[in-house]
Write a protein that holds these residues in place. Structure first.
Motif, PDB file in Angstrom:
ATOM      1  N   PRO A  80       0.948  -1.216   0.102  1.00 50.39           N
ATOM      2  CA  PRO A  80      -0.208  -0.024   0.028  1.00 50.39           C
ATOM      3  C   PRO A  80       0.966   1.140   0.101  1.00 50.39           C
ATOM      4  N   ILE A  81       0.792   2.130  -0.987  1.00 51.01           N
ATOM      5  CA  ILE A  81       1.500   3.258  -0.897  1.00 51.01           C
ATOM      6  C   ILE A  81       0.413   4.454  -1.327  1.00 51.01           C
ATOM      7  N   SER A  82       0.467   5.238  -0.266  1.00 56.28           N
ATOM      8  CA  SER A  82      -0.346   6.477  -0.282  1.00 56.28           C
ATOM      9  C   SER A  82       0.490   7.621   0.097  1.00 56.28           C
ATOM     10  N   VAL A  83       0.803   8.544  -0.665  1.00 56.47           N
ATOM     11  CA  VAL A  83       1.708   9.661  -0.574  1.00 56.47           C
ATOM     12  C   VAL A  83       0.963  10.934  -0.138  1.00 56.47           C
ATOM     13  N   TYR A  84       1.830  11.674   0.911  1.00 49.58           N
ATOM     14  CA  TYR A  84       1.159  12.851   1.305  1.00 49.58           C
ATOM     15  C   TYR A  84       2.240  13.954   0.422  1.00 49.58           C
ATOM     16  N   GLU A  85       1.917  14.763  -0.382  1.00 45.13           N
ATOM     17  CA  GLU A  85       2.708  15.758  -1.108  1.00 45.13           C
ATOM     18  C   GLU A  85       2.830  16.933  -0.310  1.00 45.13           C
ATOM     19  N   VAL A  86       3.930  17.480   0.081  1.00 49.67           N
ATOM     20  CA  VAL A  86       4.119  18.652   0.754  1.00 49.67           C
ATOM     21  C   VAL A  86       5.003  19.590   0.356  1.00 49.67           C
ATOM     22  N   HIS A  87       4.627  20.947   0.398  1.00 51.00           N
ATOM     23  CA  HIS A  87       5.496  22.060   0.117  1.00 51.00           C
ATOM     24  C   HIS A  87       5.916  22.550   1.684  1.00 51.00           C
ATOM     25  N   LEU A  88       7.190  22.295   1.925  1.00 52.29           N
ATOM     26  CA  LEU A  88       7.498  22.415   3.171  1.00 52.29           C
ATOM     27  C   LEU A  88       7.421  23.878   3.840  1.00 52.29           C
ATOM     28  N   GLY A  89       7.392  24.740   2.577  1.00 54.50           N
ATOM     29  CA  GLY A  89       7.501  26.314   3.113  1.00 54.50           C
ATOM     30  C   GLY A  89       6.358  26.760   3.353  1.00 54.50           C
ATOM     31  N   SER A  90       5.209  26.021   3.096  1.00 52.65           N
ATOM     32  CA  SER A  90       3.672  26.644   3.282  1.00 52.65           C
ATOM     33  C   SER A  90       3.052  25.573   4.041  1.00 52.65           C
ATOM     34  N   TRP A  91       3.424  24.297   4.437  1.00 53.39           N
ATOM     35  CA  TRP A  91       2.402  23.606   5.514  1.00 53.39           C
ATOM     36  C   TRP A  91       2.045  24.039   6.598  1.00 53.39           C
ATOM     37  N   ARG A  92       2.982  24.637   7.443  1.00 58.00           N
ATOM     38  CA  ARG A  92       2.675  25.532   8.604  1.00 58.00           C
ATOM     39  C   ARG A  92       3.634  26.563   8.567  1.00 58.00           C
ATOM     40  N   ARG A  93       3.420  27.871   9.086  1.00 57.34           N
ATOM     41  CA  ARG A  93       4.225  28.803   9.349  1.00 57.34           C
ATOM     42  C   ARG A  93       4.294  29.141  10.975  1.00 57.34           C
ATOM     43  N   ARG A  94       5.230  29.863  11.164  1.00 57.80           N
ATOM     44  CA  ARG A  94       5.539  30.255  12.737  1.00 57.80           C
ATOM     45  C   ARG A  94       5.197  32.029  12.468  1.00 57.80           C
ATOM     46  N   TRP A  95       3.884  32.235  12.684  1.00 60.10           N
ATOM     47  CA  TRP A  95       3.478  33.645  12.328  1.00 60.10           C
ATOM     48  C   TRP A  95       3.879  34.678  13.687  1.00 60.10           C
ATOM     49  N   ASN A  96       4.114  33.958  14.618  1.00 55.80           N
ATOM     50  CA  ASN A  96       4.668  34.902  15.906  1.00 55.80           C
ATOM     51  C   ASN A  96       6.112  35.320  15.779  1.00 55.80           C
ATOM     52  N   GLU A  97       6.700  34.459  14.871  1.00 56.83           N
ATOM     53  CA  GLU A  97       8.055  34.667  14.235  1.00 56.83           C
ATOM     54  C   GLU A  97       8.336  35.461  12.891  1.00 56.83           C
ATOM     55  N   GLY A  98       7.701  36.297  12.463  1.00 67.16           N
ATOM     56  CA  GLY A  98       7.561  36.747  11.124  1.00 67.16           C
ATOM     57  C   GLY A  98       7.009  35.995  10.053  1.00 67.16           C
ATOM     58  N   GLY A  99       6.246  34.955  10.440  1.00 62.82           N
ATOM     59  CA  GLY A  99       5.935  34.089   9.281  1.00 62.82           C
ATOM     60  C   GLY A  99       6.797  33.182   8.840  1.00 62.82           C
ATOM     61  N   ARG A 100       7.976  32.592   9.483  1.00 67.39           N
ATOM     62  CA  ARG A 100       8.854  31.766   9.016  1.00 67.39           C
ATOM     63  C   ARG A 100       8.304  30.449   8.782  1.00 67.39           C
ATOM     64  N   ARG A 160      -8.296   9.847   6.247  1.00 68.60           N
ATOM     65  CA  ARG A 160      -7.630   8.893   7.592  1.00 68.60           C
ATOM     66  C   ARG A 160      -8.108   7.728   7.581  1.00 68.60           C
ATOM     67  N   ASP A 161      -9.453   7.640   7.292  1.00 72.73           N
ATOM     68  CA  ASP A 161      -9.850   6.206   7.281  1.00 72.73           C
ATOM     69  C   ASP A 161      -9.642   5.352   5.733  1.00 72.73           C
ATOM     70  N   LEU A 162      -9.661   6.213   4.845  1.00 71.51           N
ATOM     71  CA  LEU A 162      -9.636   5.574   3.619  1.00 71.51           C
ATOM     72  C   LEU A 162      -8.225   5.089   3.664  1.00 71.51           C
ATOM     73  N   ASN A 163      -7.016   5.785   3.935  1.00 59.45           N
ATOM     74  CA  ASN A 163      -5.483   5.447   4.403  1.00 59.45           C
ATOM     75  C   ASN A 163      -5.663   3.864   5.023  1.00 59.45           C
ATOM     76  N   THR A 164      -6.583   3.875   6.113  1.00 62.69           N
ATOM     77  CA  THR A 164      -6.445   2.801   7.066  1.00 62.69           C
ATOM     78  C   THR A 164      -7.052   1.590   6.156  1.00 62.69           C
ATOM     79  N   VAL A 165      -8.211   1.601   5.654  1.00 61.16           N
ATOM     80  CA  VAL A 165      -9.022   0.668   4.726  1.00 61.16           C
ATOM     81  C   VAL A 165      -7.869   0.307   3.594  1.00 61.16           C
ATOM     82  N   TYR A 166      -7.414   1.285   3.021  1.00 61.39           N
ATOM     83  CA  TYR A 166      -6.621   1.088   1.848  1.00 61.39           C
ATOM     84  C   TYR A 166      -5.391   0.016   2.309  1.00 61.39           C
TER      85      TYR A 166
END
Length: 736
Positions: free
Chosen positions: A251-271, A612-618
């Motif tokens: 079973p291969i289920s891939v989460y594609e991520v742009h690391l720069g915009s997944w989460r940011r630290r807005w209390n530290e200038g939005g880094r 989440r459940d689709l991944n589990t069933v898959y």
């Protein structure tokens, strides 16, 4: 200096040589500078344009060096032979500075490395080229080496030598085209570039290191010395099982991520998150969501945020935006600890024209084609590698291997493969150069891709390579020895285009486009496919996945849930871009973070729980993944009910695995008492219902399962009456 002293100095170093060193025009400073025998005596010659006088220091004793000629910073003098020394310079104020002489050290590159570099077949060029912190001849420092075969001069420059290209002119290594120098005292974190004089004598823009392991924070663009030795990996358990986890049967289920915009630290200038922060937050999230792999948009160093990494300059440098190299390793190791594979987007198809990059690197078209019909990408205003040049091909092959070996990355997804395969890609008649047979196929690019796959699969057990290839080029995921390109998997762009075109339509009109959802099965097993809902589908005005759905209110969410169910039940591995898993309302913005706040709304939280459940069933049921790439794992039961927009099919794993039945209804009308053919009588448990209340649906269905009776239907020996909720996908698994 007295006339007699000057005459003695020029006997040792001719004035013409001294002036050429002063002007940075001497073709071989190592033949003049450093220690040299003259008869039985040893003389040291040094160049320091800031010194008024100089000495070679052995132990605590100074041995004066005399200026060769007035106005020139070249000094020479006799010293006791065979003893290590360092240099001491004095300024006009008589203040002194001590330093090691780079020209007293011999070459670092050995004969075998030199041979393979010259041949263009050194598969691990990063072990020789670039900047390596090391001990050499009893001294700590950094060895610099760079390929620039057409240059008249190459120097390493930085703050350590006042960015003066005359001070550390490198040694050219025979016919290899490689220049090298060991600079004592240079440590981790030092900033540097290469100063290159081209074949015509013109000084080039300062160049970053093509094989550099680090870079400054953009917009600054110098290379940075990074010591990538000695991480101390602890992921042996993962590495020993990786082959099974990347296999066609897994079973291969891939989460594609742009690391720069997944989460940011807005209390530290939005880094953006650091690699170490992502090692905790991102990996925990991916694990909780049940994905088996993450795929990172390119993290090779790139000058422009808006390219998302797809215009890289530092192919061997993890971008400093998130931290230094060891911290990227922390991210990979954290993923492996949670049994998550890491894939990187890799871009060998083109590179940007930035002056500090590879363009006209040594004053010639070294990495790129000279003819813009072959060497310039009109779509992206970038340059195209000269894949036919042995050293360039080897540079790319070695880079692919580098990420797998040095960072324990589990695979590479190769970007824009179609643009590499065809010489006329996105070009009009007369704007491209045919191959030797007059055709459009790019034989050199094909050979390079085959070489990459042959090498990485041969050297690194259990990895995967994935092609983003948007045409029907044959054999993309077939072995090279069978005439294929040798990739492990290929993105199924046709499936993505057809099904997204269907699902955006008003359900009233879907009956007229029914076979857009079935057509993909005609070629589903011609390659090892991954079904991609990638970043490209949620940018440039296309809208988010939720915005693509027709209707309003509940219909949009129900459509999306049904579509995801269809995707996870369909043959092929899965890929979903970040934010799609919780129905991000707006299309992706690379300069912001995902809209996590919408998870406070039940309908968005419901989509997230569904994925989440689709991944589990898959993962749980082998029938849904073991034969993703084989026709024996799929059978249509209902493919032609366009009037009701209903689809039904069987999925099979091995002979001992329970079959699964997938049923879809793409109209907002409930289909109750709908007879579905089944291969076996007995109880079939409903393991997925996208209309369940926990996902935001109406909780309509089959009370947890159906009972198949001995009534033949749709070519099957048994059948059951099924309630198919509006805009839903159901999955049933036979109880054994």
């Amino acid at each position: 200096m007295t006339e007699a002293e000057q005459g003695q100095a020029t006997d040792i170093v001719p004035e013409a040589d001294a002036r050429r060193i002063q002007d940075g025009r001497h073709p071989d400073p190592f033949s003049i500078l450093g220690p040299h025998k003259r008869g039985r005596a040893t003389y040291v010659t040094a160049f320091d344009p800031g010194a008024v006088r100089m000495a070679a220091v052995i132990g605590n004793k100074e041995h004066p060096l005399e200026r060769v000629t007035d106005g020139v910073g070249v000094f020479t003098g006799k010293v006791p032979g065979g003893k290590p020394y360092h240099l001491r310079g004095y300024g006009a104020d008589d203040k002194a500075w001590d330093y090691e002489d780079a020209y007293r050290f011999g070459p670092v590159i050995g004969e075998q490395d030199e041979y393979y570099l010259g041949e263009g077949t050194h598969q691990r060029i990063w072990q020789v080229l670039g900047a390596h912190v090391r001990e050499h001849e009893g001294c700590e420092g950094t060895h610099f080496a760079v390929w620039a075969p057409n240059a008249q001069r190459v120097s390493v420059v930085g703050g350590f030598n006042h960015w003066d290209g005359r001070r550390h002119v490198m040694r050219k290594r025979g016919m290899t085209g490689v220049w090298e120098i060991f600079v004592p005292g240079i440590v981790e974190g030092e900033v540097y570039k290469y100063e290159i004089v081209g074949p015509d004598g013109a000084l080039q823009p300062l160049k970053a290191d093509p094989v550099g392991f680090g870079s400054q924070h953009p917009p600054e663009n110098s290379s940075v010395v990074r010591d990538i030795r000695g991480y101390g990996w602890r992921d042996d358990d993962w590495m020993s099982t990786r082959e099974d986890r990347n296999a066609r049967t897994a079973p291969i289920s891939v989460y594609e991520v742009h690391l720069g915009s997944w989460r940011r630290r807005w209390n530290e200038g939005g880094r953006p998150l650091s690699y170490k922060e992502a090692a905790a937050e991102l990996i925990d999230y991916v694990h909780d969501m049940g994905f088996t792999h993450i795929e990172l948009l390119p993290i090779s160093e790139h000058p422009f945020d808006g390219s998302w990494g797809y215009q890289p300059v530092g192919l061997f440098a993890p971008t400093i935006r998130h931290g230094p190299p060891h911290e990227f390793r922390d991210l990979v190791e954290a993923a492996h600890e949670k049994n998550i594979g890491v894939l990187l987007d890799w871009v060998p198809g083109h590179f940007p024209t930035d002056a500090h990059g590879l363009a006209t690197f040594d004053g010639t078209h070294l990495y790129e084609h000279q003819d813009p019909r072959e060497g310039f990408h009109q779509d992206w205003n970038t340059l195209i590698y000269n894949f036919g040049r042995t050293e360039v091909r080897n540079f790319l092959v070695s880079n692919a291997l580098y990420w797998l070996e040095e960072y324990h990355v589990d695979g590479l997804r190769v970007d824009a493969v179609a643009s590499m395969l065809y010489r006329d890609y996105s070009r009009k008649e007369g704007e491209w150069v045919p191959n030797v047979h007059g055709g459009r196929e790019n034989y050199e690019a094909i050979e390079m891709l085959q070489k990459v796959n042959t090498v990485v699969y041969g050297e690194e057990e259990g990895v995967m390579t994935v092609a983003e290839e948007s045409t029907s080029f044959p054999g993309v995921s077939q072995p090279v020895d069978n005439g294929g390109l040798g990739f492990g998997y290929k993105w199924n762009m046709g499936w993505m285009n057809d099904t997204l075109d269907y699902i955006k339509r008003d359900p009233l009109y879907r009956q007229h486009h029914h076979h857009q959802m079935t057509f993909g099965i005609h070629y589903a097993f011609s390659e090892n496919f991954i079904l991609p809902i990638s970043h490209d589908e949620v940018v440039h005005g296309k809208g988010s996945m939720l915005q693509r759905m027709p209707g309003d209110g509940w219909e949009r969410f129900a459509n999306l849930r049904a579509y995801y169910g269809f995707m996870f039940g369909h043959p092929g591995k899965k890929l979903l871009f970040m934010g799609c898993e919780f129905a991000q309302p707006a299309e992706w913005n690379h300069s912001a973070e995902l809209d996590w706040a919408v998870l406070e709304r039940p309908e968005h939280a419901g989509i997230q729980r569904l994925v989440r459940d689709l991944n589990t069933v898959y993962r749980q049921y082998r029938a849904l993944h073991a034969k993703d790439c084989e026709p024996e794992g799929f059978q249509w039961v209902e493919a032609n009910d366009s009037a009701h927009s209903v689809y039904a099919w069987l999925r099979r794993g091995g002979k001992d695995d329970a079959e699964a039945m997938v049923v879809c209804n793409f109209t907002p009308v409930e289909r109750s008492g709908y007879r579905i053919g089944l291969p076996h009588t007995g109880r079939w448990r409903e393991v997925m219902n996208t209309d369940a209340a926990i996902y935001g649906g109406g909780d309509r269905g089959n009370m947890g399962g159906i009972d198949a009776e001995e009534v033949g239907s749709q070519g099957q020996p048994a059948s059951a009456l099924v309630t198919i909720p509006p805009l839903s996908t159901l999955v049933f698994v036979r109880e054994t």
